[in-house]
Design an enzyme around this catalytic site. Structure first.
Site, PDB file in Angstrom:
ATOM      1  N   SER A  34      50.854  45.706  40.828  1.00 36.09           N
ATOM      2  CA  SER A  34      51.539  44.474  40.496  1.00 36.09           C
ATOM      3  C   SER A  34      52.987  44.858  40.700  1.00 36.09           C
ATOM      4  O   SER A  34      53.607  45.942  40.666  1.00 36.09           O
ATOM      5  CB  SER A  34      51.328  44.535  38.907  1.00 36.09           C
ATOM      6  OG  SER A  34      50.151  44.891  38.590  1.00 36.09           O
ATOM      7  N   HIS A  65      48.071  38.147  41.635  1.00 38.45           N
ATOM      8  CA  HIS A  65      47.488  39.062  42.780  1.00 38.45           C
ATOM      9  C   HIS A  65      46.946  38.084  43.637  1.00 38.45           C
ATOM     10  O   HIS A  65      46.138  37.310  43.562  1.00 38.45           O
ATOM     11  CB  HIS A  65      46.476  39.928  42.278  1.00 38.45           C
ATOM     12  CG  HIS A  65      46.780  41.346  41.574  1.00 38.45           C
ATOM     13  ND1 HIS A  65      47.028  42.382  42.099  1.00 38.45           N
ATOM     14  CD2 HIS A  65      47.333  41.118  40.212  1.00 38.45           C
ATOM     15  CE1 HIS A  65      47.500  43.310  41.171  1.00 38.45           C
ATOM     16  NE2 HIS A  65      47.483  42.500  40.072  1.00 38.45           N
ATOM     17  N   HIS A  87      40.256  45.235  40.473  1.00 40.13           N
ATOM     18  CA  HIS A  87      39.983  46.136  39.226  1.00 40.13           C
ATOM     19  C   HIS A  87      38.597  45.986  38.813  1.00 40.13           C
ATOM     20  O   HIS A  87      37.872  44.852  39.003  1.00 40.13           O
ATOM     21  CB  HIS A  87      40.870  45.530  38.334  1.00 40.13           C
ATOM     22  CG  HIS A  87      42.440  45.629  38.569  1.00 40.13           C
ATOM     23  ND1 HIS A  87      42.941  44.494  39.424  1.00 40.13           N
ATOM     24  CD2 HIS A  87      43.328  46.415  38.726  1.00 40.13           C
ATOM     25  CE1 HIS A  87      44.300  44.777  39.415  1.00 40.13           C
ATOM     26  NE2 HIS A  87      44.311  45.906  38.973  1.00 40.13           N
ATOM     27  N   TYR A  89      37.879  46.368  35.796  1.00 36.85           N
ATOM     28  CA  TYR A  89      37.434  45.475  34.569  1.00 36.85           C
ATOM     29  C   TYR A  89      37.459  43.935  34.931  1.00 36.85           C
ATOM     30  O   TYR A  89      36.903  43.222  34.198  1.00 36.85           O
ATOM     31  CB  TYR A  89      38.909  45.745  33.729  1.00 36.85           C
ATOM     32  CG  TYR A  89      40.271  45.005  34.353  1.00 36.85           C
ATOM     33  CD1 TYR A  89      40.498  43.648  34.435  1.00 36.85           C
ATOM     34  CD2 TYR A  89      41.333  45.856  34.573  1.00 36.85           C
ATOM     35  CE1 TYR A  89      41.655  43.165  34.926  1.00 36.85           C
ATOM     36  CE2 TYR A  89      42.467  45.619  35.362  1.00 36.85           C
ATOM     37  CZ  TYR A  89      42.698  44.324  35.451  1.00 36.85           C
ATOM     38  OH  TYR A  89      43.761  43.838  35.988  1.00 36.85           O
ATOM     39  N   GLU A  90      37.808  43.523  36.259  1.00 39.29           N
ATOM     40  CA  GLU A  90      37.452  42.230  36.421  1.00 39.29           C
ATOM     41  C   GLU A  90      35.795  42.204  36.608  1.00 39.29           C
ATOM     42  O   GLU A  90      35.438  40.798  36.766  1.00 39.29           O
ATOM     43  CB  GLU A  90      38.202  41.784  37.979  1.00 39.29           C
ATOM     44  CG  GLU A  90      39.574  41.850  37.788  1.00 39.29           C
ATOM     45  CD  GLU A  90      40.148  41.437  38.944  1.00 39.29           C
ATOM     46  OE1 GLU A  90      40.204  40.494  39.495  1.00 39.29           O
ATOM     47  OE2 GLU A  90      40.689  42.617  39.717  1.00 39.29           O
ATOM     48  N   ALA A 117      51.086  49.915  38.399  1.00 43.33           N
ATOM     49  CA  ALA A 117      51.737  49.658  36.975  1.00 43.33           C
ATOM     50  C   ALA A 117      50.929  50.615  36.248  1.00 43.33           C
ATOM     51  O   ALA A 117      49.865  50.631  35.867  1.00 43.33           O
ATOM     52  CB  ALA A 117      51.665  48.214  36.600  1.00 43.33           C
ATOM     53  N   MET A 215      44.745  51.089  34.750  1.00 45.72           N
ATOM     54  CA  MET A 215      43.334  50.658  35.000  1.00 45.72           C
ATOM     55  C   MET A 215      42.888  50.567  36.568  1.00 45.72           C
ATOM     56  O   MET A 215      41.993  49.880  37.040  1.00 45.72           O
ATOM     57  CB  MET A 215      43.125  49.214  34.377  1.00 45.72           C
ATOM     58  CG  MET A 215      43.523  49.395  33.001  1.00 45.72           C
ATOM     59  SD  MET A 215      43.495  47.728  32.184  1.00 45.72           S
ATOM     60  CE  MET A 215      44.365  47.953  30.698  1.00 45.72           C
ATOM     61  N   SER A 216      43.313  51.386  37.414  1.00 43.60           N
ATOM     62  CA  SER A 216      43.116  51.324  38.914  1.00 43.60           C
ATOM     63  C   SER A 216      43.249  52.870  39.558  1.00 43.60           C
ATOM     64  O   SER A 216      43.231  53.531  38.765  1.00 43.60           O
ATOM     65  CB  SER A 216      44.039  50.499  39.522  1.00 43.60           C
ATOM     66  OG  SER A 216      45.605  50.788  39.433  1.00 43.60           O
ATOM     67  N   ASN A 239      55.642  49.979  30.860  1.00 45.59           N
ATOM     68  CA  ASN A 239      55.793  49.825  29.251  1.00 45.59           C
ATOM     69  C   ASN A 239      55.268  51.351  28.703  1.00 45.59           C
ATOM     70  O   ASN A 239      54.748  52.176  29.434  1.00 45.59           O
ATOM     71  CB  ASN A 239      54.547  48.748  28.787  1.00 45.59           C
ATOM     72  CG  ASN A 239      53.217  49.343  29.377  1.00 45.59           C
ATOM     73  OD1 ASN A 239      52.836  49.211  30.199  1.00 45.59           O
ATOM     74  ND2 ASN A 239      52.491  49.965  28.325  1.00 45.59           N
ATOM     75  N   HIS A 251      51.076  41.894  28.341  1.00 41.42           N
ATOM     76  CA  HIS A 251      50.880  41.737  29.870  1.00 41.42           C
ATOM     77  C   HIS A 251      52.369  41.237  30.271  1.00 41.42           C
ATOM     78  O   HIS A 251      52.777  41.716  31.171  1.00 41.42           O
ATOM     79  CB  HIS A 251      49.674  41.028  30.169  1.00 41.42           C
ATOM     80  CG  HIS A 251      49.719  40.835  31.874  1.00 41.42           C
ATOM     81  ND1 HIS A 251      49.438  41.944  32.487  1.00 41.42           N
ATOM     82  CD2 HIS A 251      49.616  39.694  32.715  1.00 41.42           C
ATOM     83  CE1 HIS A 251      49.371  41.585  33.752  1.00 41.42           C
ATOM     84  NE2 HIS A 251      49.394  40.155  33.895  1.00 41.42           N
TER      85      HIS A 251
END
Ligand code: HPA
Length: 277
Positions: A34, A65, A87, A89-90, A117, A215-216, A239, A251
């Site tokens: 990102s 993306h 990802h 999670y997708e 990120a 998460m990646s 963050n 997000h």
């Protein structure tokens, strides 16, 4: 689960498609996380290939993306950039998440730069920091190499003692102050998401040695190491992780930080491409 023969066949077909379009083997594969998408704009003589046009390539679903493979020259080196990653999670399977890295491997790409990120678990970090990944904790609950091993791709039990190349990382660290960046290193904890962590989970991650959470990255880096690629990883702290500050996570904050830091991030990666070999 997809069989090893099936995966190999898909990879070879995707390779065949790309080989008709690319004349030189790129020196670097780059996964743009990102906020790093603009690096692709720097590529000279670029060839842009939409994911959907590549046989068997998964297609990106996350907003922000875009889903393109860009091959071109940056700092006089030929690079292949992934604008948009997949990802877990997708809902993608691990062989889909890591399909592009496998493809880079079979195309003969030896070097991989991964960016992401991440939330700052280490309290010394602040949003906007760029951090060189020195190691990871794969807490996704799955390993992308599970299943029959394709020995043409790599060994059954690959070593991960130096998953992120030490020499490259130190070169990157030396470069940072010359670009007005504070040199920072850290351990990246990969979680499956998509919910952000609870404050208790963040305390746990800190206790087990994490500095960053995201998460990646871990799946791609495991596959790259299996395939004998050299890896450099960079996180942008978008963050502070849950519970570090009183504010809730969003997000929008992640996106806002990546946008604020984009120019610097892109400049840093460009300089890295020129000095790494
Ligand atoms: N947690 C997990 N993934 C993330 C975060 C976070 O705080 N920030 C950006 N990606």
């Amino acid at each position: 689960m997809i069989s090893e023969q099936e995966l190999n066949k898909k990879i070879q077909e995707a390779k065949g498609y790309l080989n008709e379009r690319i004349t030189v083997t790129p020196e670097f594969g780059i996964i743009l996380g990102s906020g790093l998408g603009k690096l692709a704009d720097l590529a000279e003589n670029s060839i842009v290939i939409k994911y959907e046009d590549i046989p068997h390539f998964p297609v990106s679903t996350v907003a922000g993306h875009s889903g393109k493979l860009i091959v071109g020259k940056i700092a006089s080196k030929t690079v292949m950039m992934m604008q948009g990653r997949f990802h877990y999670y997708e809902g993608y399977e691990m062989n889909e998440v890591t399909f592009p890295v496998r493809l880079m491997q079979v195309l003969g790409i030896k070097n991989l730069i991964v960016t992401n990120a991440a939330g700052g678990v280490n309290k010394e970090y602040k949003p906007g920091d760029l951090v060189l990944i020195e190691d990871h904790l794969n807490l996704m609950g799955v390993n992308p190499l599970r299943g029959a091993n394709v020995s043409d791709f790599g060994p059954r039990f690959p070593d991960l003692s130096e998953a992120y190349d030490h020499k490259w990382r130190e070169k990157a660290i030396e470069l940072m102050p010359t670009m007005g960046l504070e040199p920072k290193r850290g351990v990246y904890a990969a979680v499956s998401g998509p919910s952000y962590e609870t404050p208790a989970e963040i305390r746990y991650l800190r206790t087990i040695g994490a500095d960053l959470v995201g998460m990646s990255t871990a799946p791609e880096v495991i596959v790259a190491n299996h395939g004998g690629m050299k890896v450099l990883g960079i996180s942008c702290v978008t963050n502070m992780a849950a519970g570090v500050l009183p504010e809730k996570l969003s997000h929008n904050e992640v996106i806002a930080t990546t946008q604020r830091i984009e120019q610097q991030f892109v400049g840093f990666v460009k300089s890295l491409i020129s000095i790494l070999d």
